[in-house]
Write a protein that holds these residues in place. Structure first.
Motif, mmCIF file in Angstrom:
data_model
loop_
_atom_site.group_PDB
_atom_site.id
_atom_site.type_symbol
_atom_site.label_atom_id
_atom_site.label_comp_id
_atom_site.label_asym_id
_atom_site.label_seq_id
_atom_site.Cartn_x
_atom_site.Cartn_y
_atom_site.Cartn_z
ATOM 1 N N VAL A 213 -3.994 1.827 -3.377
ATOM 2 C CA VAL A 213 -3.678 0.493 -3.901
ATOM 3 C C VAL A 213 -4.858 -0.426 -3.619
ATOM 4 O O VAL A 213 -5.254 -0.607 -2.462
ATOM 5 N N ASP A 214 -5.453 -0.971 -4.686
ATOM 6 C CA ASP A 214 -6.553 -1.934 -4.515
ATOM 7 C C ASP A 214 -6.130 -3.266 -5.112
ATOM 8 O O ASP A 214 -5.486 -3.315 -6.149
ATOM 9 N N LYS B 130 0.809 -1.219 0.000
ATOM 10 C CA LYS B 130 0.000 0.000 0.000
ATOM 11 C C LYS B 130 0.844 1.270 0.000
ATOM 12 O O LYS B 130 0.355 2.352 -0.319
ATOM 13 N N ASP C 47 -8.570 -4.675 -0.081
ATOM 14 C CA ASP C 47 -8.291 -5.991 -0.667
ATOM 15 C C ASP C 47 -9.598 -6.740 -0.880
ATOM 16 O O ASP C 47 -10.353 -6.974 0.061
ATOM 17 N N PHE D 268 -6.102 -2.285 7.269
ATOM 18 C CA PHE D 268 -6.444 -3.007 6.050
ATOM 19 C C PHE D 268 -7.952 -3.229 6.004
ATOM 20 O O PHE D 268 -8.595 -3.423 7.026
ATOM 21 N N GLY E 167 -3.022 -4.108 0.307
ATOM 22 C CA GLY E 167 -3.386 -2.813 -0.264
ATOM 23 C C GLY E 167 -4.175 -1.963 0.722
ATOM 24 O O GLY E 167 -4.326 -2.310 1.893
ATOM 25 N N HIS E 168 -4.661 -0.827 0.234
ATOM 26 C CA HIS E 168 -5.588 -0.034 1.046
ATOM 27 C C HIS E 168 -6.921 -0.782 1.169
ATOM 28 O O HIS E 168 -7.556 -0.783 2.214
#
Length: 257
Positions: free
Chosen positions: A28-29, A22, A54, A151, A51-52
């Motif tokens: 970030v996905d 991330k 998921d 998360f 990621g930010h």
């Protein structure tokens, strides 16, 4: 930055400098479609949330439609090349197929925040929270400003083949009649956005005045519900011709509660 089932071998458990993380972008996905352990399951995708947000469609390990027998998979509708690739790495490649479908369906692929896939399946994480659910794929960044710390794991189900998106509904049926019977109850939804096929709400012993609930993943976004179709089947011929009806049917859409 969208990670389409980021690789597990040589990357899982490594420092953030080595793998996707991330910290690599403002947003970030991640879509996890093949996160079973590499040994013995041959999972190619990383399993931890990195990621930010998921997404774990269908639980993130085994995708529907990937369990076909090898011959039918290799001689695929999309041709031999596509079928051969799917035979080798079907779960892994689902990530880009979901992503490409998500471009066409801006309202599709809603990911429900949940602690686990089992809890999601049981309906514990339904409906979407007040701030809504993010959309897996191309439109995930619409959720960017709603992210809190830590998360965020998101769960959803998809279809077995294109078109992949499904829309989740909670359907509650209260029965009416004179005596208890056996059989199953199916309900289909009709609405401004389209109609669904029939979905089984319950089966077994059916008691009048009892309420039965099911979570269905429908192949269309029904929109505003205009009518419901109720079907009861008692599976065998009963000489007493019992009657069973629905006193009430309640439908709740996941995305807008």
């Amino acid at each position: 930055l969208s990670g389409l089932d980021p690789a597990q071998p040589y990357f899982q458990g490594t420092p953030t400098e080595v793998r996707l993380d991330k910290s690599d972008a403002d947003f970030v996905d991640i879509i996890h479609t093949d996160s079973a352990p590499t040994i013995p399951n041959l999972g190619f995708g990383i399993s931890p949330a990195i990621g930010h947000i998921d997404f774990y469609p269908n639980g993130g390990k085994q995708m529907p439609g990937c369990g076909k027998n090898p011959v039918s998979q290799i001689v695929d509708l999309d041709g031999i090349w596509e079928g051969t690739r799917d035979f080798v790495a079907c779960n892994h490649l689902r990530s880009y197929k979901y992503y490409s479908d998500s471009i066409i369906y801006p309202d599709g692929f809603l990911g429900y925040p949940c602690a686990s896939y089992d809890l999601f399946q049981a309906g514990n994480c339904f409906p979407c929270p007040e701030e809504g659910c993010p959309n897996m794929g191309h439109y995930a960044d619409k959720y960017k400003d709603k992210i809190k710390n830590g998360f965020l794991k998101l769960y959803l189900n998809t279809g077995e083949a294109r078109d992949f998106p499904l829309w989740r509904y909670k359907v509650t049926v209260t029965l009416s009649g004179r005596s208890k019977v056996k059989g199953y109850v199916n309900v289909a939804l009709y609405g401004s956005g389209g109609n669904t096929k029939q979905y089984q709400i319950t089966k077994g012993t059916l008691k009048p005045d009892n309420t039965y609930t099911a979570y269905i993943d429908a192949e269309v976004n029904v929109g505003k519900v205009t009518k419901v179709k109720f079907l009861w089947n008692n599976n065998w011929i009963n000489p007493t011709f019992p009657k069973l009806g629905a006193a009430t049917i309640t439908v709740e859409a996941g995305q807008n509660r």
